[in-house]
Structures are given as structure tokens and as C-alpha cells.
Design an enzyme around this catalytic site. Structure first.
Site, PDB file in Angstrom:
ATOM      1  N   LYS A   1     -13.648  -0.551   7.264  1.00  0.00           N
ATOM      2  CA  LYS A   1     -12.626  -1.403   6.629  1.00  0.00           C
ATOM      3  C   LYS A   1     -12.759  -2.841   7.124  1.00  0.00           C
ATOM      4  O   LYS A   1     -12.749  -3.805   6.348  1.00  0.00           O
ATOM      5  CB  LYS A   1     -11.234  -0.873   6.965  1.00  0.00           C
ATOM      6  CG  LYS A   1     -10.102  -1.759   6.481  1.00  0.00           C
ATOM      7  CD  LYS A   1     -10.070  -1.879   4.988  1.00  0.00           C
ATOM      8  CE  LYS A   1      -9.029  -2.861   4.517  1.00  0.00           C
ATOM      9  NZ  LYS A   1      -9.012  -2.978   3.043  1.00  0.00           N
TER      10      LYS A   1
ATOM     11  N   VAL B   1      -7.851  -1.253  -2.091  1.00  0.00           N
ATOM     12  CA  VAL B   1      -7.420  -1.670  -3.432  1.00  0.00           C
ATOM     13  C   VAL B   1      -7.249  -3.183  -3.479  1.00  0.00           C
ATOM     14  O   VAL B   1      -6.885  -3.825  -2.494  1.00  0.00           O
ATOM     15  CB  VAL B   1      -6.100  -0.966  -3.822  1.00  0.00           C
ATOM     16  CG1 VAL B   1      -6.332   0.516  -3.998  1.00  0.00           C
ATOM     17  CG2 VAL B   1      -4.997  -1.228  -2.812  1.00  0.00           C
TER      18      VAL B   1
ATOM     19  N   ILE C   1       0.841  -1.205   0.000  1.00  0.00           N
ATOM     20  CA  ILE C   1       0.000   0.000   0.000  1.00  0.00           C
ATOM     21  C   ILE C   1       0.877   1.256   0.000  1.00  0.00           C
ATOM     22  O   ILE C   1       0.695   2.157  -0.814  1.00  0.00           O
ATOM     23  CB  ILE C   1      -0.937  -0.003   1.240  1.00  0.00           C
ATOM     24  CG1 ILE C   1      -1.867  -1.226   1.202  1.00  0.00           C
ATOM     25  CG2 ILE C   1      -1.711   1.311   1.328  1.00  0.00           C
ATOM     26  CD1 ILE C   1      -2.781  -1.302  -0.002  1.00  0.00           C
TER      27      ILE C   1
ATOM     28  N   CYS D   1      -5.012 -10.064   4.430  1.00  0.00           N
ATOM     29  CA  CYS D   1      -6.122  -9.162   4.748  1.00  0.00           C
ATOM     30  C   CYS D   1      -7.332  -9.946   5.259  1.00  0.00           C
ATOM     31  O   CYS D   1      -7.686  -9.913   6.412  1.00  0.00           O
ATOM     32  CB  CYS D   1      -6.524  -8.377   3.510  1.00  0.00           C
ATOM     33  SG  CYS D   1      -5.136  -7.723   2.639  1.00  0.00           S
TER      34      CYS D   1
ATOM     35  N   GLY E   1      -6.622 -17.046   1.963  1.00  0.00           N
ATOM     36  CA  GLY E   1      -5.239 -16.616   2.236  1.00  0.00           C
ATOM     37  C   GLY E   1      -5.099 -15.107   2.111  1.00  0.00           C
ATOM     38  O   GLY E   1      -6.086 -14.380   2.081  1.00  0.00           O
TER      39      GLY E   1
HETATM   40  N1  SAJ Z   1     -11.466 -16.381  -2.065  1.00  0.00           N
HETATM   41  C1  SAJ Z   1     -12.272 -17.517  -2.128  1.00  0.00           C
HETATM   42  N2  SAJ Z   1     -13.494 -17.438  -2.736  1.00  0.00           N
HETATM   43  C2  SAJ Z   1     -13.944 -16.256  -3.279  1.00  0.00           C
HETATM   44  C3  SAJ Z   1     -13.118 -15.110  -3.180  1.00  0.00           C
HETATM   45  C4  SAJ Z   1     -11.877 -15.193  -2.581  1.00  0.00           C
HETATM   46  O1  SAJ Z   1     -11.890 -18.602  -1.666  1.00  0.00           O
HETATM   47  O2  SAJ Z   1     -15.039 -16.242  -3.831  1.00  0.00           O
HETATM   48  C5  SAJ Z   1     -10.153 -16.462  -1.407  1.00  0.00           C
HETATM   49  C6  SAJ Z   1      -9.010 -16.100  -2.341  1.00  0.00           C
HETATM   50  O3  SAJ Z   1      -8.585 -17.243  -3.062  1.00  0.00           O
HETATM   51  C7  SAJ Z   1      -7.956 -15.616  -1.354  1.00  0.00           C
HETATM   52  C8  SAJ Z   1      -8.776 -14.958  -0.259  1.00  0.00           C
HETATM   53  O4  SAJ Z   1     -10.104 -15.482  -0.378  1.00  0.00           O
HETATM   54  O5  SAJ Z   1      -7.249 -16.709  -0.807  1.00  0.00           O
HETATM   55  C9  SAJ Z   1      -8.816 -13.438  -0.330  1.00  0.00           C
HETATM   56  O6  SAJ Z   1      -9.005 -13.075  -1.647  1.00  0.00           O
HETATM   57  P1  SAJ Z   1      -9.821 -11.721  -2.049  1.00  0.00           P
HETATM   58  O7  SAJ Z   1     -10.308 -11.929  -3.441  1.00  0.00           O
HETATM   59  O8  SAJ Z   1     -10.804 -11.395  -1.019  1.00  0.00           O
HETATM   60  O9  SAJ Z   1      -8.802 -10.553  -2.146  1.00  0.00           O
HETATM   61  P2  SAJ Z   1      -7.672  -9.828  -1.274  1.00  0.00           P
HETATM   62  O10 SAJ Z   1      -7.514 -10.414   0.076  1.00  0.00           O
HETATM   63  O11 SAJ Z   1      -6.501  -9.796  -2.175  1.00  0.00           O
HETATM   64  O12 SAJ Z   1      -8.266  -8.319  -1.150  1.00  0.00           O
HETATM   65  C10 SAJ Z   1      -9.232  -8.012  -0.219  1.00  0.00           C
HETATM   66  C11 SAJ Z   1     -10.238  -7.086  -0.899  1.00  0.00           C
HETATM   67  N3  SAJ Z   1     -11.348  -6.856  -0.007  1.00  0.00           N
HETATM   68  C12 SAJ Z   1     -12.602  -7.106  -0.466  1.00  0.00           C
HETATM   69  O13 SAJ Z   1     -12.818  -7.559  -1.583  1.00  0.00           O
HETATM   70  C13 SAJ Z   1     -13.715  -6.774   0.476  1.00  0.00           C
HETATM   71  C14 SAJ Z   1      -9.591  -5.759  -1.221  1.00  0.00           C
HETATM   72  O14 SAJ Z   1     -10.558  -4.842  -1.700  1.00  0.00           O
HETATM   73  C15 SAJ Z   1      -8.944  -5.190   0.027  1.00  0.00           C
HETATM   74  O15 SAJ Z   1      -8.349  -3.930  -0.235  1.00  0.00           O
HETATM   75  C16 SAJ Z   1      -7.890  -6.161   0.527  1.00  0.00           C
HETATM   76  O16 SAJ Z   1      -8.579  -7.382   0.890  1.00  0.00           O
HETATM   77  C17 SAJ Z   1      -7.196  -5.564   1.729  1.00  0.00           C
HETATM   78  O17 SAJ Z   1      -6.028  -5.143   1.512  1.00  0.00           O
HETATM   79  O18 SAJ Z   1      -7.825  -5.428   2.770  1.00  0.00           O
END
Ligand code: SAJ
Length: 425
Positions: free
Chosen positions: A205, A154, A14, A259, A256
Site C-alpha cells: 500500500k 479505491v 473507506i 493519502c 493534496g
Molecule cells: N496529482 C498531480 N499530478 C498527477 C496526479 C495527481 O499533481 O498527475 C495530485 C492531485 O491533484 C492530488 C494528489 O496528487 O492533489 C493526489 O491525487 P491522486 O490522483 O493520486 O489520488 P488520491 O490521493 O485521491 O488517491 C490515491 C490513489 N492511489 C494511487 O493512484 C496509487 C488511490 O488508488 C488510493 O486508494 C488513494 O490514494 C488512497 O486512499 O490511498
């Protein structure tokens, strides 16, 4: 409020994009990181993190003379704290980096300054933890200097675009602080800028990421139920999502990243007795790798010991090179602990090494001796594998798909027995 020079504390996923974006929009930016390797890498014109477009942005920022990277802060008009907030093994928030960054800027805070906390933090961190540290300067927050909390939202892989386009929440300890925060981020934010108070912004958040974690947990439980009941969870989700107000997320090997798998614990810690569902969702998601290992065991006739398994994909989510808290790595580790010979391949980090796991730098090597192929991350490169071509490169004739990435029909025609998460073969 006018800003000419700012200090960004923390040059990670970030801080570095934020510092570089402010610099390319004309502000003088001092980027501060305590990790000498990070500073050396940046000073050599290299990057320690991979984000599409970031190298170009950072190099332009440094070349313009607007971005400098140092190990210590300097006097500035505004200070942004964007350092990591991980959890300890017992799931409590580890705020040491935020405390250290706030303490580092105390000698520089001057009347009229703005201080922004961006790091995802437990509710009330800004008012109860950061404010008292900054007031060691002898100045009063809200009276002598402005103090806000403004979270990042983001999506890794889309950071540079979302940094500018996403709506931005600015939580001030008072109205004039929130307005000063708005003036700073209006430098480049094109999304709506919404003002509130600091604790509400912290909560917003945490609620965003917790909501996502709980919804992923229910999708993962649907995959277990579908397996028991004899339904194809992927078909069922697709049909359910045709409902105008339903959006069921995707099951997978687990949750994973630094966040979604972390932030909900801040709410559990804040009110353990009132966060039952949030805690349970975390336990469900953390148990999903075990459920995947049982699926692989079933695919191999009930025994994992001595079996040769190719684990395809180790990142925490598709098309990124970040392996932090990766459930795919947890699955590979548990298969190995159950006695299987696991060979892992991560296309975004072909040279990645991990103690206790054999990792190789090509898919050919990964599958050459395998009895079973396990797709753990829905990378575009792995999703688009041609099973007919692959069948000539491997003795494996068992394919386990944990992310609905492969067409079962195409893999069956190519000679593979296909097992899928959430589908009782
Ligand atoms: N995942 C699933 N099934 C899904 C979506 C995701 O199993 O349907 C898993 C992914 O494989 C991964 C984990 O969840 O292991 C997290 O993935 P994610 O797609 O939620 O994305 P992050 O963690 O990279 O980003 C999130 C985002 N938050 C939201 O979508 C509410 C992003 O906007 C945030 O800025 C970020 O966390 C953060 O930095 O907080």
C-alpha cells in the site's frame, strides 16, 4: 470461513462504503464511529461525505436492516478497522485512532474471529502494534483468532466501482488468517484476491502511493526546468509519453489529499536514512505552491501586494469536493499572505468558508473585481469556461493556468494574457 455478522470500525471514506457494500451483499453489519455527528447524520438518512452513488448505497443498506450504526462495537464474526491514520506536524504517524479501535474490540474478540486492519499504516503495524493489543483478550492471534492487513486502493470519486473491481491484497499473520480474509472479501470483490503476509501487504500500500508521489514530484520538477529553459512542459510531456514505456504524470499546484501527501512519510519514519528520494519528493511537492505563487507574481508584473486575484478551485484534485491538504488552498493562502486580495470559488463547495480568505459561491462573484484569474483545480466545470463569456464578467485580462486546463489560444483571442505553469511566457 462463513461470516454472518461483521463490525466496521470507522465510517469515513473507506469504512462507510465498505460497511454498506457488505450489508447489501447480505451480511449483518454494525458500523461504528466515535463521532456523534457522523452517527446522527447517518441515522437521519444523510451523508457526511460525498461520493457518487454512496447515498443510495447507504440508504439501501440501512433500509434493508442489514446496516446499523452505533458508537460501540458488538460481538461479531469479523471486525474491520478502517479509521484515519494522519501524521503529526513532525510527520510521524498518528496511530491513536487505530489503537483506540483495536482496544474497543478487545472485549468482543472471540475464538474463530477475523480481525482486519484496512487503515494505511507504517510497516509492521499489524504484527507489532495491533496484535499485542488484541491479545489482551487472552486469545492468541493466528491460533485463537485470525488477523490480516488488507489495504484499500479505491480512487475517491470511483470508490463504489473500484471497491468491487480492484484486485485485493490480503496479508495474513499466517496462512489461515490470509485465507479467512479471502473468504470475507470474496463476499463482493470481483477483482483478483492475492494472499501474502501482513507486513508485505502494508508495504504494498505504501509503495503504491509513494511511487505516485515521487512521479508527481518529478513532473513538478520538469515544470520548473521547462520554465527556466523555455520549453512548454505540457507539450514535452505529451511527446515523451509517446515512448512505449514512459508515463510522465501531470505537474500541478502540489499534492493534496489525505493519502499521497501522507503515506510516504510512513516509509521515511520507518527508515529515515534509506528514504532520501521519498523524503525529497515530499519536499518538492510541498514546495510547488510557492512556485505557483511566483508564477502569479510574474504574471502581475512582479508585485502581488494589493492586487485582486480570483482563485478558481480549492479541492485537492479535480471533480471531488474534498479540500483536505489541498495545495490550491495553500496557494490561495500564500497569495493572501503576500498582500493580494484573493477571492476564491470552489464549485463543489460553493458555501465553503476559510479564515483569512474571501470565498464566494459563484464564479461571477469570484471574477467581478479581479485583475487576474488563477485556475488551481482542473474541475470539468472550470476547464469548460468560455473565455469570451467570462471576459464580459471581469476586468481581469490576465489568466494563470496551473493545470493545463484552458486553451491558451482561446483565452488570448478573448483578450487575456495567458501564463501557464511550466511554460515560460
Ligand atoms: N496529482 C498531480 N499530478 C498527477 C496526479 C495527481 O499533481 O498527475 C495530485 C492531485 O491533484 C492530488 C494528489 O496528487 O492533489 C493526489 O491525487 P491522486 O490522483 O493520486 O489520488 P488520491 O490521493 O485521491 O488517491 C490515491 C490513489 N492511489 C494511487 O493512484 C496509487 C488511490 O488508488 C488510493 O486508494 C488513494 O490514494 C488512497 O486512499 O490511498
Amino acid at each position: 470461513m462463513e461470516f454472518k455478522k461483521i463490525c466496521v470500525m470507522g465510517l469515513g471514506y473507506i469504512g462507510l462504503p465498505t460497511a454498506s457494500t457488505f450489508a447489501t451483499y447480505g451480511l449483518k453489519v454494525v458500523g461504528v464511529d466515535i463521532n456523534p455527528t457522523v452517527l446522527q447524520t447517518l441515522q437521519n438518512g444523510e451523508l457526511h461525505i460525498h461520493e457518487p452513488g454512496l447515498r443510495t448505497l447507504v440508504q439501501a443498506a440501512i433500509k434493508s436492516g442489514n446496516l446499523e450504526v452505533h458508537s460501540r462495537p458488538e460481538a461479531a464474526d469479523a471486525y474491520i478497522i478502517a479509521v484515519p491514520t494522519p501524521i503529526y506536524k513532525d510527520k510521524r504517524a498518528d496511530m491513536r485512532a487505530v489503537i483506540a479501535a483495536a482496544e474497543a474490540i478487545v472485549p468482543y474478540v472471540s475464538p474463530g474471529n477475523l480481525v482486519v486492519l484496512e487503515s494505511t499504516s507504517p510497516p509492521r503495524t499489524t504484527v507489532d502494534l495491533v496484535r499485542p493489543i488484541l491479545e489482551r483478550s487472552g486469545l492468541k492471534a493466528g491460533i485463537d483468532f485470525h488477523l490480516v492487513y488488507s489495504p484499500e486502493r479505491v480512487l475517491p470519486g470511483q470508490i463504489l466501482r473500484e471497491l468491487i473491481e480492484n484486485a485485493r491484497v490480503i496479508g495474513g499473520i499466517d496462512r489461515s488468517s490470509a485465507e479467512a480474509g479471502r473468504d470475507l472479501y470474496a463476499t463482493f470483490v470481483r477483482g483478483e484476491i492475492i494472499l501474502t503476509n501482513a507486513t508485505t501487504a502494508e508495504m504494498v500500500k505504501l509503495m503504491e502511493n509513494t511511487f505516485r508521489d515521487v512521479n508527481i514530484a518529478v513532473a513538478n520538477e520538469f515544470s520548473r526546468l521547462a520554465d527556466q529553459i523555455g520549453v512548454d512542459v505540457w507539450e514535452a510531456i505529451q511527446l515523451a509519453n509517446r515512448h512505449p514505456r514512459i508515463q510522465i504524470l501531470n505537474p500541478g499546484p502540489g499534492v493534496g489529499g489525505h493519502c499521497i501527501s501522507v503515506d510516504p512519510w510512513f516509509l521515511v519514519e520507518a527508515a529515515p536514512d534509506d528514504a532520501q528520494l521519498i523524503r525529497t519528493a515530499r519536499m518538492v511537492n510541498d514546495a510547488q505552491p510557492k512556485f505557483v505563487v511566483n508564477l502569479v507574481r510574474r504574471a502581475l508584473g512582479g508585485e502581488l501586494s494589493g492586487r485582486r486575484i480570483s482563485a478558481l478551485g480549492l479541492s485537492y484534485k479535480p471533480d471531488v469536493d474534498d479540500l483536505r491538504e489541498s495545495p490550491a488552498i495553500e496557494v490561495a493562502r500564500q497569495l493572501s499572505a503576500a498582500g493580494a486580495n484573493v477571492t476564491a470559488f470552489e464549485p463543489f463547495k460553493p458555501d465553503f468558508k476559510l479564515a483569512g480568505l474571501e470565498t464566494v459561491s459563484s464564479i461571477d462573484e469570484a471574477v467581478a473585481q479581479a485583475e487576474a484569474l488563477v485556475l488551481l483545480v482542473n474541475h470539468t466545470a472550470l476547464r469548460s469556461i468560455n473565455p469570451r463569456t467570462l471576459a464580459n464578467l471581469t476586468p481581469a485580462r490576465v489568466a494563470v493556468d496551473t493545470v493545463n486546463g484552458w486553451s491558451p489560444e482561446s483565452w488570448q483571442v478573448a483578450g487575456f494574457k495567458v501564463f501557464r505553469l511550466g511554460v515560460n511566457a
